[in-house]
Design an enzyme around this catalytic site. Sequence first.
Site, short mmCIF file in Angstrom:
data_model
loop_
_atom_site.label_atom_id
_atom_site.label_comp_id
_atom_site.label_asym_id
_atom_site.label_seq_id
_atom_site.Cartn_x
_atom_site.Cartn_y
_atom_site.Cartn_z
N ALA A 168 -1.66 3.07 -1.05
CA ALA A 168 -1.26 3.12 0.77
C ALA A 168 -2.10 3.99 1.21
O ALA A 168 -2.67 3.25 2.08
CB ALA A 168 -0.24 2.69 0.68
N GLY A 181 -3.52 4.70 4.63
CA GLY A 181 -2.46 3.28 5.20
C GLY A 181 -2.60 2.67 6.98
O GLY A 181 -2.78 1.96 7.09
N ASP A 203 1.39 5.91 -2.60
CA ASP A 203 0.15 6.89 -3.33
C ASP A 203 0.58 7.63 -4.35
O ASP A 203 1.35 8.63 -3.85
CB ASP A 203 0.09 7.37 -1.71
CG ASP A 203 -1.92 7.42 -2.54
OD1 ASP A 203 -3.11 6.28 -2.16
OD2 ASP A 203 -2.41 8.83 -3.30
N CYS A 253 -12.44 -3.03 -2.06
CA CYS A 253 -13.84 -3.34 -2.12
C CYS A 253 -15.51 -3.06 -2.82
O CYS A 253 -15.81 -1.86 -1.83
CB CYS A 253 -13.46 -2.24 -0.49
SG CYS A 253 -13.71 -0.11 -0.92
C1 LIG Z 1 -8.75 2.20 -1.36
S1 LIG Z 1 -7.63 3.51 -1.57
C2 LIG Z 1 -6.33 3.21 -0.55
C3 LIG Z 1 -6.59 2.31 0.53
C4 LIG Z 1 -5.56 1.86 1.17
N1 LIG Z 1 -4.87 0.49 1.20
C5 LIG Z 1 -5.74 1.54 3.55
O1 LIG Z 1 -5.63 0.14 3.54
O2 LIG Z 1 -5.72 2.70 3.93
C6 LIG Z 1 -6.88 3.80 -2.95
C7 LIG Z 1 -5.59 4.68 -2.90
O3 LIG Z 1 -4.82 4.80 -4.21
C8 LIG Z 1 -4.22 5.12 -4.25
N2 LIG Z 1 -4.07 5.91 -6.28
C9 LIG Z 1 -5.14 5.89 -6.25
N3 LIG Z 1 -4.41 5.93 -8.16
C10 LIG Z 1 -3.52 5.15 -7.63
C11 LIG Z 1 -2.56 5.31 -8.39
N4 LIG Z 1 -2.14 5.11 -9.90
N5 LIG Z 1 -1.40 4.87 -7.90
C12 LIG Z 1 -0.78 4.75 -6.59
N6 LIG Z 1 -1.53 5.24 -6.38
C13 LIG Z 1 -3.19 5.40 -6.50
C14 LIG Z 1 -5.62 7.17 -3.83
O4 LIG Z 1 -4.96 7.87 -3.65
C15 LIG Z 1 -5.84 6.33 -2.66
O5 LIG Z 1 -5.36 6.45 -1.66
#
Ligand SMILES: C[S@@+](CC[C@H](N)C(=O)[O-])C[C@H]1O[C@@H](n2cnc3c(N)ncnc32)[C@H](O)[C@@H]1O
Length: 829
Positions: free
Chosen positions: A179, A182, A236, A349
Amino acid sequence: MSRTKKGKRAGEKKQRGRGGGNNGNNDRTDYSSIAKENEKFQGYYVKQGIVPDEEEFKKFWQSLKDTLPTTWRFTGSKGHAISVRNTLQTHHIPSLTNTTFEGASIPAPTPLSWYPDQLAWQLTVGKQVIRRSPPFKHLQAFLVSETSSGNISRQEAVSMIPPLLMDVEPHHMVLDMCAAPGSKTAQLIEAIHSGEEERVAEAAKRLAGGEGSADIDGETPEKIMGKTTGVVIANDADYKRSHLLIHQTKRLNSPNLIVTNYDATLYPSLRLPTKQDPNGGKAMQEYLKFDRILCDVPCSGDGTVRKNPLIWRDWNVGNGNGLWSTQARILVRGLQLLKVGGRLVYSTCSLNPIENESVVHAAIERCGGPSVVEIVDVSDRLPGLVRRQGMKNWKVMDKDGTWFEKWEDVVEKGEPYTDRLTRGMFPPADQDSEIANMLNRAVRVYPHLQDTGGFFITVLQKKGAVKAAPEGEKIQTGGQKMKGVGVESHANGSADVKPVEGSTSSANGVKRALSTEDEELVDPGSPTKRQKLDFNTDTPASVEKDDDEELKPLDIPSTEQESRTQEFDEDPKTDVIAKKPRGNFNEEPFKFLSPSHEVLALIKNFYGLSSYFPMNNFLVRNQEGIPVRTIYFTSTMTRQILSENEGRGIRFVHCGVKMFNRQEVQDPEACQWRIQNEGLGLVEAWVGEKRVVHLKQKETLRYLMKELFPRVEDVAEIRERVESVGGGCCVLRVNIEEDKDELGALVLPLWKSKFTLNLMLPKEERKALLLRLFNDTEGPKDSTREQREADAKARKEAKEQDDGVVEEDQDEEMKDEEDDGGVKIGDDE
Ligand SMILES: C[S@@+](CC[C@H](N)C(=O)[O-])C[C@H]1O[C@@H](n2cnc3c(N)ncnc32)[C@H](O)[C@@H]1O
C-alpha cells in the site's frame, strides 16, 4: 572500480523500479543529461508486440519521451472534495481560460473525463508559464496551499484507476496488500466512507427526535448511526514505508483504517470473534476474509518512464523476470484471503507482460483455473478512459538476451535457463482456451492514448474456494507444472501467526497437506525454499531514496527531473522483495478503555454525548492502558480485529483517530479533555446542544480564523452564546447561507478561555481556509498578543506588589500545549 557480487560497480546508482524499501537515496543525477533512448528497452517491446501496429508503436514510443502532465485529486469526503473543487472552478478557471503567454494560448486545467464527479484534474503547462503568468501563479498558490492542508493529493492519473474498479462499498472488508505510500489506500478509504456524511446527518436527526429507536435492537452502533462498518487494512512490507501510509491517510481521519507491516506473500490470517454455535456445539474460530483486495504489487515500473528518466538508462529484462515470482505469490495469497464472490484488483505500472498477464495467468492456474477465479470484463467501466485489451500471448526473454516461446524450449536448452526462468512465466499453451481468452479482459493503458503514464489493471473475481497445494509439490495446472508460486501450508491457530519479527519463516515449521475446511484459512509458510526461486533470476537490486521525497508539497514541475523529485504518488523503485518485513518494529500497544472508565464518563457527561455513541471504541497507546495524553477512537469492527488478535504478534502499525487530548486547564468547570480537530467529524453529530455554538455571519468566521486569540467581547455574533456555554472545548457549527457551495458543512473545534476564544485548527488548515474562503494570503495573526503580554506583566507586577504571589496568565493556558500530532493550538510559534 570494484564490482559487487551482482556485477554492479560499487557506488553505482541501482536500477529504479517500483517496489519500495531502502529509502534515503541521495542520487543527484542530472536527469536532463540522460538520453531518452535504449535499444534493448525498445527492442523488447517491439518483439513483445504490445502495440502491434507499426505507426501506432511510433506514437507510443514517442509519448514515453514527453513530459507528463501534472494531475491531482480532490480528496476527503465527497461533500468536502466537491466544495474545494468548486473553489477551483469558480475562482480560478474563469481567469485561466483564454490565457496567452508570449503570444501562444495556454490551456487551463481540465478534469479527467473518466474520473467521477470531476474530482481529478490535469494541467499541462510548464513551470515557466506558471511562474510568469499571474493567473497561473494564483492557481499555483491555491494548489500548494490545499495540498499542504491535505485537500488535494498529487497522483498520477493512471494510478487512480485500480481503486475505481474495485466497487468498494461502506460495509466492505478491504485489504491493500502493497500500500505505501498510500495514494490508492486514500481512495479506498474515501470509497468505504462514501455517502457517510448524509447517512450520519439523517440518523442524528432521526435519533434526536426519538424516531427509529424501536428498530435498533441488536444493531451495531455504526449501523444505528449511519456510519461505515467496513474496514481498510493497508499493508506494506517496509516498516518505514508503512509509516508513510499513516502520513498519507492522516487527513482522512478514518477510524476504519488499520495499517500493518508484513511481507504480503505471507500475510497472516486475522482472527475474528469466535462464533458461538446456537445448538451448543463447539465455538468456531473465524478468520477474516476480504470483500475487496488490491494487489498493487512492486514492479519494474517502466510505465513511469515519463517521470523517471533513469529507466531509459537502466532498463533491463531482469527487472521484470526477477519480480515475477514475488508478484505471483502476492496475488495467490490475495486470492486465498478473498471471500468467495469477492473482487481483487491486480495492478502494476509496468508495460511488461511478464509482470502482468503472465502473473495473472500463473496465479489463476495455481488457484484452480477459471472456474475458481475469473477475470472480470470491465470494458464498460470508466467511460472516457481509452485503453487496450490484455495480451494472451507473449514471449520470455532471458537476461542474456535469449528469447523463448515455450517452456519446452527452455528445458531443451537446459541450465542456466531452467534455473533463471520458470514454466509459469509462459503464456497459455492453448491459445483458444478459456483462460487465454479471459486474459484479453485485462486493461492496458498506454501513454499515447490520453497523455498519461502506462498502467496495467486486472479485475479478478473469486468464484470458489482456492485450493493451494503445499509447496514442494510442483503444482499441476492445465497440463503445466509451475514452480515459484507455491504456498506452503501449516497448522492453523495461534501458531500460524507467531511473531515474525526478524523472521518470516513458518512459525512452527509444520508442513502438512490441507484439509478442505481450512484451505482458505492457512497462512503461507516458510519462504526458505522460495528464496532460491526468488533469486534464481536476476533480481533487481534496491534503490535508496529519501523518505521525504514522498511528502513534498505540490509544485508544478516543468521538467522530468523536478517531477521526479517532487512526486509523492507512485514510488518507482525496484527492490529485493521482502523475505521478512523490513526495518525494526517498534510500536506501542493498542489498549481499549472500558466504557465505564472514569475519564470516558467525564467526557460523556461534559460533552453530552448521545447514548448511541459507541463508548467502547476508545483506545490508548501505552502498555498500562491509561489515558495519559491522547485518546483515540476506532470503529467497532476495527476494535474487534485488534482485540481478537492481541498477543498474537501481529504487526499492527496504526489504528484509531485522535479524538481527545488532555489539556491543562485552570477553569474548574472545563473538561481537561478537548476534542481534537482530527476526531471532530466523528463525534460532532453526537455532541449535545449544550456544547454547540452556531455561527451564521461570514465576517465572524473570518475574524475567528484571522485572529489566533480573539477576545470574547469582540466576537459580537456569538459572544452571548459562548459565555453561556462556558469554558473549555465546544463545537462551532458554521452555516453561512451565501457560501454553502464552498464551505460545505463546516464544523470546527472552538476553545473558550476566560477572556479569549481559539479555533483549534492546525496552522496549514487555517491558512488554506483563509486563502480559499477569504482570499487572504497572509495567514493568521495574533494581534492581541502584545496586549496580553502587557496585561499579564501589569497583573503580575500588581499581584507581586500586593501579596508576593506569582499569578499565571490565564490566557496562556491554551498556548503551551502541543498535541501529539504537532498541532499547536492557536499560537503557532
Ligand atoms: C508500487 S508500490 C505501491 C504503491 C501504492 N499502492 C500506492 O498507490 O501508493 C509497491 C509497494 O510494495 C511494497 N512491497 C514490496 N514488496 C512487498 C511485499 N513482499 N509485501 C508487501 N509489500 C511489498 C513496497 O514497499 C512498496 O511500498
